[in-house]
Design a protein around this motif. Sequence first.
Motif: not given
Length: 404
Positions: A165, A185-186, A188, A203, A209-212, A239, A242-243
């Motif tokens: 990651e 980052n987490g 998904d 991911q 990559v989503n990193a919310e 998780t 990060n969808r």
Amino acid sequence: MKKFLIYPTILGILILLSISAVADTNPFSVSGYGIINYANFDWEIDPNRRAAIDVERFVVAPKYQINDTIRLEAEIEFEHGGTGSTMEFDKFEEFGEFEMEIEKGGEVIVEKLAAVFSIQPELNFRVGHIIVPVGLVVKRHRPQHYFTTTRPEAEAHIIPTIWHETGVELFGALGSLKYQVQIINGLDSTGFSSRHWIVRGHQLRFETVNAEAPAFVGRLDYVFDENATVGISGYFGDTAANRPKPDVDFDAYVGIASLHGFYEMHAVKVRGLFLWGTLQNAHKLSKVNRSISNNLNVKRTPIGSSAIGWYIEAGYDVLSFFRKAEASSHVLDVFARYDYYDTMASVEGLIFDNPRWERTTWTFGVNYHVHPKLVFKSHYSLRKLAQKDLNKENTFAVGLGFQY
């Protein structure tokens, strides 16, 4: 057209790096490994499953030492012989439906791309795309580090291997104690499934990559010797955020803990791992995931609220009985391994605890190291599922592994 130009360019750069690394004073260095496997299956639940050959992976890991304290490092993995699309027939994980799916075939993956700042033995930093140090395989992932042709299944079916990651890492050594702490980052949760739990939450499906929601990782190893270590590691992160789409209004935290160790001294090799994980609101995720688009290319199957796995393997170099000197380039390890893992160890709500995903495997085999950098592998595994009927999955496999 562009993608046909990328791979020759990458290979050309790597060849130049390899040539440059010949000079001792050159800041470039290159290492890596690869493995090719053949498997023949005797599975009661899938009697027509065909024998397969897999160019499983080829890894190139260049490094560049900028100065005494700063290093750039990368790791590029070529999986399954190349890139493109392939057709997969998954009989067992589509809510009972028999359907065809289009999935990625071979891939080229950047597993590591980071800058390392070496300040002092006790305190160092790594920034970029980094390896997530959870479990045993992450530290012992070259073909010479495990007996079977493929990586230990009790670990590979619960967490990604090799898990990588983007984030920052603090690491160092306090005497015999080594530590790593990361913020990355987490996962998904759209990729979670019955069979592989959170593995496909890694991911890799999109360009970005989503990193919310970040995740937190820690590892602590006590090193008795470079060939004997015990340690613990853990992961914690949400998780849901990060969808690909904001389609849930609840948290879905994943927590993972592992206890691991290995002893490889003289003719004896012993390795083992215990891995446990939990998932918050697994029943809610299962309901939402069932209705997501087929275009997302995920399994959409029920998810266990916890998963558990452990294995232990032991081998002995039988050639040690016949050699006079302790050191030799030829090693013949006869080994056995026991795996137990259940990716639906517990469930919530109305989710059915499918016994198919509780598996026990005995594996026996031989590894012949003709050189420390080249090994021929063979094994026969007897896997048994927890269901009453059609519960035997036996596999014979041979492989060729190398490192450089």
